[in-house]
Design a protein around this motif. Structure first.
Motif, mmCIF file in Angstrom:
data_model
loop_
_atom_site.group_PDB
_atom_site.id
_atom_site.type_symbol
_atom_site.label_atom_id
_atom_site.label_comp_id
_atom_site.label_asym_id
_atom_site.label_seq_id
_atom_site.Cartn_x
_atom_site.Cartn_y
_atom_site.Cartn_z
ATOM 1 N N ASP A 133 -68.185 -28.257 89.604
ATOM 2 C CA ASP A 133 -67.907 -28.090 91.032
ATOM 3 C C ASP A 133 -68.405 -29.266 91.864
ATOM 4 N N LYS A 134 -69.323 -30.067 91.297
ATOM 5 C CA LYS A 134 -69.823 -31.242 92.006
ATOM 6 C C LYS A 134 -68.831 -32.407 91.950
ATOM 7 N N ILE A 135 -67.937 -32.394 90.961
ATOM 8 C CA ILE A 135 -67.072 -33.563 90.737
ATOM 9 C C ILE A 135 -65.594 -33.240 90.898
ATOM 10 N N ASP A 136 -65.279 -32.024 91.376
ATOM 11 C CA ASP A 136 -63.878 -31.621 91.467
ATOM 12 C C ASP A 136 -63.221 -32.005 92.786
ATOM 13 N N ASP A 137 -63.974 -32.037 93.834
ATOM 14 C CA ASP A 137 -63.384 -32.131 95.172
ATOM 15 C C ASP A 137 -63.546 -33.527 95.764
ATOM 16 N N TYR A 138 -63.024 -34.532 95.057
ATOM 17 C CA TYR A 138 -63.119 -35.895 95.566
ATOM 18 C C TYR A 138 -61.860 -36.251 96.351
ATOM 19 N N SER A 139 -62.041 -37.045 97.375
ATOM 20 C CA SER A 139 -60.906 -37.494 98.171
ATOM 21 C C SER A 139 -60.138 -38.578 97.414
ATOM 22 N N LYS A 140 -58.928 -38.855 97.887
ATOM 23 C CA LYS A 140 -58.112 -39.902 97.280
ATOM 24 C C LYS A 140 -58.810 -41.257 97.380
ATOM 25 N N GLN A 141 -59.480 -41.513 98.486
ATOM 26 C CA GLN A 141 -60.190 -42.775 98.653
ATOM 27 C C GLN A 141 -61.304 -42.914 97.628
ATOM 28 N N GLU A 142 -62.033 -41.828 97.373
ATOM 29 C CA GLU A 142 -63.108 -41.870 96.387
ATOM 30 C C GLU A 142 -62.549 -42.072 94.981
ATOM 31 N N LEU A 143 -61.419 -41.450 94.708
ATOM 32 C CA LEU A 143 -60.801 -41.637 93.395
ATOM 33 C C LEU A 143 -60.370 -43.089 93.202
ATOM 34 N N GLU A 144 -59.906 -43.719 94.261
ATOM 35 C CA GLU A 144 -59.531 -45.129 94.165
ATOM 36 C C GLU A 144 -60.752 -46.004 93.901
ATOM 37 N N VAL A 145 -61.879 -45.654 94.508
ATOM 38 C CA VAL A 145 -63.121 -46.383 94.234
ATOM 39 C C VAL A 145 -63.471 -46.253 92.755
ATOM 40 N N MET A 146 -63.349 -45.033 92.223
ATOM 41 C CA MET A 146 -63.633 -44.829 90.795
ATOM 42 C C MET A 146 -62.703 -45.672 89.929
ATOM 43 N N ALA A 147 -61.421 -45.741 90.307
ATOM 44 C CA ALA A 147 -60.462 -46.524 89.525
ATOM 45 C C ALA A 147 -60.841 -48.000 89.525
ATOM 46 N N ILE A 148 -61.290 -48.498 90.676
ATOM 47 C CA ILE A 148 -61.717 -49.896 90.754
ATOM 48 C C ILE A 148 -62.955 -50.124 89.893
ATOM 49 N N LYS A 149 -63.931 -49.238 90.034
ATOM 50 C CA LYS A 149 -65.168 -49.412 89.269
ATOM 51 C C LYS A 149 -64.916 -49.304 87.765
ATOM 52 N N LYS A 150 -63.991 -48.435 87.393
ATOM 53 C CA LYS A 150 -63.666 -48.310 85.972
ATOM 54 C C LYS A 150 -63.211 -49.649 85.396
ATOM 55 N N GLU A 151 -62.366 -50.357 86.147
ATOM 56 C CA GLU A 151 -61.912 -51.667 85.684
ATOM 57 C C GLU A 151 -63.049 -52.676 85.719
ATOM 58 N N MET A 152 -63.913 -52.598 86.753
ATOM 59 C CA MET A 152 -65.034 -53.522 86.853
ATOM 60 C C MET A 152 -66.004 -53.340 85.698
ATOM 61 N N ASP A 153 -66.173 -52.094 85.246
ATOM 62 C CA ASP A 153 -67.112 -51.815 84.157
ATOM 63 C C ASP A 153 -66.671 -52.438 82.834
ATOM 64 N N LYS A 154 -65.393 -52.784 82.732
ATOM 65 C CA LYS A 154 -64.902 -53.405 81.502
ATOM 66 C C LYS A 154 -65.291 -54.873 81.416
ATOM 67 N N ALA A 155 -65.674 -55.443 82.556
ATOM 68 C CA ALA A 155 -65.926 -56.882 82.611
ATOM 69 C C ALA A 155 -67.207 -57.247 81.872
ATOM 70 N N MET A 156 -67.161 -58.375 81.188
ATOM 71 C CA MET A 156 -68.344 -58.942 80.551
ATOM 72 C C MET A 156 -68.865 -60.079 81.423
ATOM 73 N N THR A 157 -70.116 -60.411 81.261
ATOM 74 C CA THR A 157 -70.762 -61.404 82.106
ATOM 75 C C THR A 157 -69.969 -62.705 82.135
ATOM 76 N N LEU A 158 -69.678 -63.158 83.351
ATOM 77 C CA LEU A 158 -68.998 -64.424 83.598
ATOM 78 C C LEU A 158 -67.611 -64.495 82.982
ATOM 79 N N THR A 159 -67.012 -63.345 82.685
ATOM 80 C CA THR A 159 -65.650 -63.301 82.153
ATOM 81 C C THR A 159 -64.771 -62.532 83.113
ATOM 82 N N PRO A 160 -63.734 -63.150 83.675
ATOM 83 C CA PRO A 160 -62.896 -62.455 84.659
ATOM 84 C C PRO A 160 -62.221 -61.222 84.057
#
Length: 689
Positions: free
Chosen positions: A164-191
């Motif tokens: 119940d803590k993670i079910d009610d996210y807004s579309k804007q918050e979900l977009e932030v998660m999508a961005i961070k998900k891609e950022m988390d794939k990055a390795m140091t100094l590698t685009p």
């Protein structure tokens, strides 16, 4: 008068002060000495530690090489587009990445299904954790934490976050998660690409204007593949992985040891995969200098990037388009004329090549979906799909008969049905009576080929309705002869995968006879094209290929650079048969197309290009759950022209046409292919004049 006792006290006080001063002096002397040691002997080392920096390297992808046809027409190019990337510095923390993701979400949209559907429950839990750290830490007691390391604590906390803590996210918050998900794939100094294919000019401008508040984020240019000919030849060209895929997980070691990064786009099918090492180019290598806190203090390009080399292919795209059209139109006509209850025709395949060089000029496949009423281009089926080609293999059977000594020029057999005890009767398409070797090819005698097979198996005394004794080694002997032409073996084509067909495993006499007429083993269209090319090329089997040249890239985007490498004609083998035996089969093939009794003469006899070749029909039954479902046929055609000096050869298969239906479609496609080739040749000659 001062007493003696008072004089002693006065003399003792300065002495004690002197001792104290001496001690203080010695301490200061030691301190000064130590400072001197530090400054003089170790000062340089300590200063170096203060000024310590680290050099790291980053590689930036470059555009892939292009593909052109033999006439310099662009087949696969690069379409420049916008790209938003993220390059993390050393020591960046998850909370800091989240801050960047939240700011970046104000300037780009990540609301596509691909991005939002990819958000997992784990992504939601991590997002909640970072925004509610104190509350999250209280989900574990101090006693529980004592028995866990940091990683175990983190994972256990995430597992305890209620849904119940993670079910009610807004579309804007979900977009932030999508961005961070891609950022988390990055390795140091590698685009790492955050968004690529659908970045709008407005998004690109907004991000560019706010790079100062988006550490690690960059707005740059990327390249996507473009196809000026749309779907024509597209499946042969192949595809590359997306930014989110990167290098295939099952080939990670292979690519990483060759200088790739995990998020590099690579060819994963067709010629993109076959020539990945050529098309990839040389990535730009940048040296970053960072201080001890991981902050970048300087950068320098140490290796200039260079886009990939270009491929000039053997294919003629104008011919390719015409072959596609011929197959499409003839299939459509045949399907319309087919009885509705017996519409079996689904696909047709053809390969056109230069028999003397092995250059593949066109390769086409079409599949028809009866339910949708739609055609789909399936060119690679010419390499991947194998079918029984029927009588088109009789040239190889005849040459095997000559070479093995079981027949000679002018040998005659009486063409009437063959009946072996306890087996079905086998015959030609009609009783041809007495035929020699040339007539057997011209009129497509099955019975003649049966006698060759029986003799190769040691049976010279066939009598109707009686058993025959055969040497089963004849299966291998015939297949070995066929293999010299490319039938049942690898053609050696420069493509990631090719089928070599199916070899039947039941060695009875009836199957041996079927093998001799192309109704037992199966072959690809490309194998048939190599086979007929070998006969047209006086017995020299050449390797078929798509790559004609590799060209160095030019600084500008248009035109072709200097030749880096050319593909020379490669003779794989010369068949064992003599020149006179090959000439004999060539004459038989010529009679098929030109003599009055030839099975294809009504279609090719009046053509100016003087073609030769062979037709083929393979009959077989289709069973389902042990029950006969249908009887059907494959129709094949092989040929080359001109007969005296071959410059083009082709092979085609139209499988599963139904019994007795569409009996002309293979002739019509074959004729359409040669007509198209020589029409283009005449146009080119006219332009030169």
């Amino acid at each position: 008068m001062v007493s003696k006792k008072k004089r002693q006290k006065k003399s003792q006080l300065p002495f004690r002060l002197n001792i104290l001063f001496l001690i203080v002096f010695l301490l200061f002397s030691a301190l000064v000495l130590q400072l001197g040691v530090v400054q003089i002997l170790n000062g340089e080392a300590f200063q170096a530690e203060i000024d310590r920096t680290t050099n790291d390297y980053s590689e930036t992808p470059v555009p892939r090489g292009k593909m052109f046809d033999r006439n310099g027409e662009l087949i696969v190019g690069n379409d420049a587009g916008y790209s938003i990337t993220y390059t993390p510095e050393k020591g960046i923390q998850a909370g800091e990445r989240l801050d960047v993701a939240e700011r970046l979400a104000e300037y780009v949209d990540m609301d596509s299904e691909e991005h939002l559907d990819g958000i997992t429950e784990r992504n939601r839990q991590e997002y909640w954790y970072l925004n509610n750290t104190d509350e999250a830490e209280n989900l574990l007691s101090d006693q529980e934490k004592e028995d866990m390391d940091n990683g175990e604590q983190y994972n256990e906390i995430l597992d305890r976050i209620d849904e119940d803590k993670i079910d009610d996210y807004s579309k804007q918050e979900l977009e932030v998660m999508a961005i961070k998900k891609e950022m988390d794939k990055a390795m140091t100094l590698t685009p790492q690409v955050i968004k690529n294919e659908d970045v709008t000019p407005e998004e690109f401008a907004r991000v560019s204007a706010h790079l100062g508040e988006l550490p690690g984020v960059n707005a740059t240019t990327d390249w996507n593949r473009e196809y000026p000919y749309d779907e024509t030849f597209r499946d042969f060209a192949g595809s590359i992985t997306s930014e989110s895929q990167g290098i295939p997980a099952d080939q990670e070691d292979y690519y990483l040891t060759r200088g790739y990064s995990r998020n590099d786009r690579v060819g994963n099918s067709g010629l993109e995969e076959q020539y990945e090492g050529v098309l990839r180019g040389r990535k730009e290598k940048i040296q970053y200098t960072t201080d001890k806190n991981g902050a970048i203090v300087d950068s320098d390009i140490v290796v200039e990037g260079q886009r990939g080399k270009d491929l000039v292919l053997t294919v003629d795209m104008e011919l390719q388009k015409k072959v596609d059209e011929v197959i499409h139109d003839e299939m459509q006509s045949a399907i319309q004329n087919q009885p509705h209850e017996n519409r079996n025709l689904e696909n047709a395949m053809a390969v056109v090549m230069d028999p003397t060089t092995g250059e593949i000029l066109a390769a086409s496949g079409q599949r028809y979906d009866h339910e949708k009423g739609e055609f789909t281009k399936t060119g690679t089926s010419t390499i991947y799909n194998a079918n029984a080609p029927g009588s088109s293999v009789k040239g190889a059977t005849m040459l095997a008969g000559y070479q093995s000594g079981v027949i000679e020029f002018g040998q005659q057999f009486y063409d009437t049905p063959i009946k072996i005890k306890d087996t079905p009767e086998k015959s030609s398409w009609k009783n041809l009576q007495w035929v020699n070797d040339l007539e057997a090819l011209e009129q497509s005698s099955n019975v003649y080929m049966f006698y060759i097979a029986m003799r190769m198996a040691g049976e010279y005394n066939y009598e109707p309705n009686k058993s025959i004794n055969i040497d089963y080694a004849a299966f291998d002997e015939i297949r070995n002869y066929f293999g010299q032409f490319g039938l049942g073996v690898s053609t050696g084509v420069d493509f990631p995968y090719e089928s070599t067909g199916y070899k039947g495993s039941n060695p009875d006499a009836g199957n041996l006879l079927d093998l001799a007429i192309g109704q037992y083993d199966t072959y690809t269209t490309l194998q048939l094209a190599q086979y007929v090319s070998t006969i047209a090329n006086d017995g020299y089997r050449v390797r078929p290929h798509f790559m004609k040249e590799i060209r160095n890239p030019v600084p500008h985007e248009e035109g072709l650079g200097p030749v880096y490498k050319s593909h020379n004609t490669e003779v794989m083998n010369r068949i064992q048969m003599s020149d006179s035996e090959i000439d004999r089969v060539q004459e038989g093939f010529h009679r098929v197309f030109q003599a009055p009794e030839g099975t294809a003469s009504s279609h090719f006899g009046d053509k100016p290009y003087d073609a030769a070749g062979k037709t083929g029909t393979a009959e077989y039954d289709v069973y389902e759950d042990g029950q006969l479902k249908a009887s059907t046929e494959n129709l094949a055609h092989i040929g080359y022209a001109p007969y005296d000096d071959p410059e083009v050869a082709y092979a085609l298969i139209v499988p599963h046409v139904g019994k007795g239906d569409n009996s002309e479609i293979n002739h019509e496609i074959g004729k359409g292919i040669l007509d198209a080739y020589f029409e283009l040749e005449n146009e080119d000659e006219g332009e030169e004049d």
